[in-house]
Write a protein that holds these residues in place. Structure first.
Motif, mmCIF file in Angstrom:
data_model
loop_
_atom_site.group_PDB
_atom_site.id
_atom_site.type_symbol
_atom_site.label_atom_id
_atom_site.label_comp_id
_atom_site.label_asym_id
_atom_site.label_seq_id
_atom_site.Cartn_x
_atom_site.Cartn_y
_atom_site.Cartn_z
ATOM 1 N N PRO A 113 27.322 37.003 81.887
ATOM 2 C CA PRO A 113 26.039 36.682 81.255
ATOM 3 C C PRO A 113 25.595 35.246 81.496
ATOM 4 C CG PRO A 113 27.772 36.892 79.610
ATOM 5 C CD PRO A 113 28.332 37.414 80.893
ATOM 6 N N LEU A 147 22.646 36.350 74.674
ATOM 7 C CA LEU A 147 23.183 37.214 75.727
ATOM 8 C C LEU A 147 24.710 37.125 75.786
ATOM 9 C CD1 LEU A 147 22.548 39.151 78.048
ATOM 10 C CD2 LEU A 147 22.380 37.167 79.566
ATOM 11 N N ILE A 172 26.224 38.699 72.386
ATOM 12 C CA ILE A 172 26.110 40.146 72.302
ATOM 13 C C ILE A 172 26.990 40.816 73.351
ATOM 14 C CG2 ILE A 172 24.149 40.481 73.883
ATOM 15 C CD1 ILE A 172 24.763 42.265 70.516
ATOM 16 N N ASP A 173 27.169 40.161 74.490
ATOM 17 C CA ASP A 173 28.040 40.728 75.515
ATOM 18 C C ASP A 173 29.495 40.758 75.049
ATOM 19 O OD1 ASP A 173 26.661 41.755 77.569
ATOM 20 O OD2 ASP A 173 27.126 40.212 79.021
ATOM 21 N N CYS A 208 31.569 44.167 74.459
ATOM 22 C CA CYS A 208 32.832 44.403 75.177
ATOM 23 C C CYS A 208 33.844 45.037 74.235
ATOM 24 C CB CYS A 208 33.395 43.082 75.724
ATOM 25 S SG CYS A 208 32.583 42.456 77.202
ATOM 26 N N CYS A 236 32.104 43.013 81.276
ATOM 27 C CA CYS A 236 30.884 43.040 82.083
ATOM 28 C C CYS A 236 31.221 43.298 83.551
ATOM 29 C CB CYS A 236 30.143 41.706 81.965
ATOM 30 S SG CYS A 236 29.804 41.243 80.263
ATOM 31 N N TYR A 253 16.687 46.230 81.555
ATOM 32 C CA TYR A 253 17.257 47.045 80.487
ATOM 33 C C TYR A 253 16.778 48.490 80.530
ATOM 34 C CZ TYR A 253 19.344 42.799 78.958
ATOM 35 O OH TYR A 253 20.105 41.676 78.940
ATOM 36 N N PRO A 272 23.389 41.419 66.102
ATOM 37 C CA PRO A 272 22.757 42.077 67.257
ATOM 38 C C PRO A 272 21.333 42.530 66.925
ATOM 39 C CG PRO A 272 24.346 43.551 66.223
ATOM 40 C CD PRO A 272 24.518 42.208 65.568
ATOM 41 N N GLY A 302 24.753 48.947 75.851
ATOM 42 C CA GLY A 302 24.418 47.636 76.401
ATOM 43 C C GLY A 302 22.923 47.486 76.617
ATOM 44 N N SER A 337 22.580 43.786 76.279
ATOM 45 C CA SER A 337 23.719 43.139 76.930
ATOM 46 C C SER A 337 23.763 43.656 78.361
ATOM 47 C CB SER A 337 25.022 43.426 76.166
ATOM 48 O OG SER A 337 25.291 44.809 76.144
ATOM 49 N N TYR A 356 29.032 47.731 81.662
ATOM 50 C CA TYR A 356 30.459 47.516 81.459
ATOM 51 C C TYR A 356 31.301 48.356 82.404
ATOM 52 C CZ TYR A 356 28.809 45.130 77.377
ATOM 53 O OH TYR A 356 28.144 44.255 76.564
ATOM 54 N N GLY A 372 31.971 38.046 68.918
ATOM 55 C CA GLY A 372 30.562 38.192 69.262
ATOM 56 C C GLY A 372 29.646 37.979 68.078
#
Length: 440
Positions: free
Chosen positions: A28, A45, A48-49, A53, A77, A98, A218, A281, A286, A289, A321
């Motif tokens: 990210p 970013l 949230i990633d 995860c 990611c 997205y 989130p 995601g 995000s 994955y 996160g």
């Protein structure tokens, strides 16, 4: 006694978090910096990633009728998505990214049952080659961190290289002389002690901890309503398919480590979990994955295969996160310290791939050629990434990744060289019997 066991389990879970954290953050960070996100957007970013995860990992470990492979696998990611996402965001919009991620995730969920039927195309000569390539092609990533991180002003300085070697030496000493639990967290001990030593040389920066907020929630469609365009959707579907190929190698490696036979139904649930994680995601903005191979090396090094540990790691990632200030503490670990640990982990992945290949009959010239050409292409593209730069950009997602090139080469070459397209004697007999019945 029970509290001591909980502490041990937490330490083992933290070890998995630290093993994949750098990779989870760097994707990210690269994407956000390349598409011009603001500091607030980039902070979201990254946070949230990390959280997703953890969610994606738990979805994969939690085996049920619909999804989840039930192996000690950690998701992070997808590195193969970095280039395509940057290109889509700069050519179309971040909303298009997205929309494409959501579409790609849905596609994976739908085709999982069909993709899983390809298990016969993944014999040991293929899976062993893929796992070996994954480990070898990630060694440059480890070495870049070992030297202080690519682009660092003090890249390859004596201090950075020394810290990398010290961390690696600590890991080896612990593995050599420690027993039981302490031997199983050798990587974690190496990272902690390496970071403490680095602090005495002024290599530990705590400013990210001071600047980070305590709580971060989130947000659905944080970057706006998704947009759907054909080219971005097809591009990320291809990326997702490539990730499934990489994940398949990881599944088989973990199946071998845990003495579990990987069946078609297992692959189907694993692919579905990955597709559902990709969709989540897209929902929370995000990134896509895939399985993280460094954690496979960690499992092999530590010898701890319990799913409970991966659940703990997943929960830790979710907490990190949601609480950026706590998560930022791991950013204080110097790149060179992480690099020293990565050399051990990625090297172990390669070694395990070689172990898987030990069951292959190399008296057959065809098997030698599958391994030889796949390794050559995988390592060649890693060493000379621009070798296929003149090809159309639509297929660059395949040609710019050594893991992808080597993996697909192994699959295709095995089909071409090892699959007998002529009917077997049993099938011939069935055909003759059917013909005689028709004649009667």
């Amino acid at each position: 006694m029970e509290q001591r066991q909980h502490l041990k389990d937490a330490s083992l879970g933290l070890q998995h978090v630290l093993a994949m954290y750098a990779g989870a953050v760097i994707v990210p960070l690269i994407v956000g910096s390349s598409i011009g996100l603001t500091t607030a957007q980039l902070t979201y970013l990254i946070s949230i990633d990390i959280m997703m995860c953890g969610v994606a990992t738990i979805l994969q470990v939690w085996k049920n009728k619909f999804m989840g492979i039930g192996l000690p696998v950690v998701l992070g990611c997808a590195f193969t998505a970095v280039g395509p996402i940057i290109n889509i965001a700069n050519t179309y919009s971040i909303q298009s990214v997205y929309g494409a991620i959501l579409s790609a995730g849905l596609f994976v969920v739908i085709v999982a049952r069909y993709f899983s039927k390809l298990i016969k195309f993944f014999p040991p000569v293929v899976t062993g080659t893929v796992v070996t390539i994954i480990g070898l092609t990630l060694i440059p990533v480890a070495l870049n961190n070992f030297a202080g991180g690519q682009g660092a002003e003090d890249f390859a300085s004596i201090e950075n290289v020394s810290l990398g070697f010290i961390t690696l030496l600590i890991i080896l000493v612990v593995l050599k002389f420690a027993r039981g639990f302490f031997a199983s967290i050798a990587i974690l001990i190496g990272i902690i002690v390496g970071t403490i030593i680095a602090a005495f040389f002024g290599q530990v920066d705590l400013s990210p901890v001071k600047e980070a907020s305590w709580l971060h929630l989130p947000v659905v469609f944080y970057f706006g309503t998704p947009e759907f365009h054909l080219v971005p959707i097809l591009t990320l579907i291809l990326v997702a398919m490539v990730s499934l190929v990489e994940s398949t190698g990881v599944y088989f490696a973990l199946g071998d480590i845990t003495d579990k036979e990987i069946r078609e139904a297992d692959l189907k649930r694993g692919y579905r979990a990955e597709g559902f994680a990709i969709m989540l995601g897209g929902l929370f903005n995000s990134l896509p994955y895939t399985t993280f191979s460094q954690n496979v090396g960690l499992i092999q090094l530590s010898g701890v295969r319990k799913l409970k540990i991966i659940y703990i790691a997943g929960v830790m990632l979710m907490i990190l996160g949601l609480m950026p200030k706590i998560g930022a503490a791991t950013l204080a670990i110097p790149e060179s310290v992480l690099g020293g640990a990565m050399i051990a982990m990625f090297g172990m992945v390669s070694a395990y791939g070689i172990k898987m290949l030990s069951t292959v009959n190399f008296e057959k010239q065809n098997n030698l050629m599958v391994v030889a050409i796949s390794l050559a292409l995988g390592l060649g593209v890693t060493a000379v990434p621009d070798v296929f730069s003149s090809l159309p950009s639509s297929i660059s997602v395949i040609t710019e990744s050594g893991i992808v090139m080597g993996s697909l080469s192994a699959i295709i070459l095995n089909i071409v060289l090892n699959f007998n397209l002529q009917p077997s004697d049993e099938i011939k007999d069935q055909i003759y019997e059917a013909a005689e019945d028709d004649a009667k």
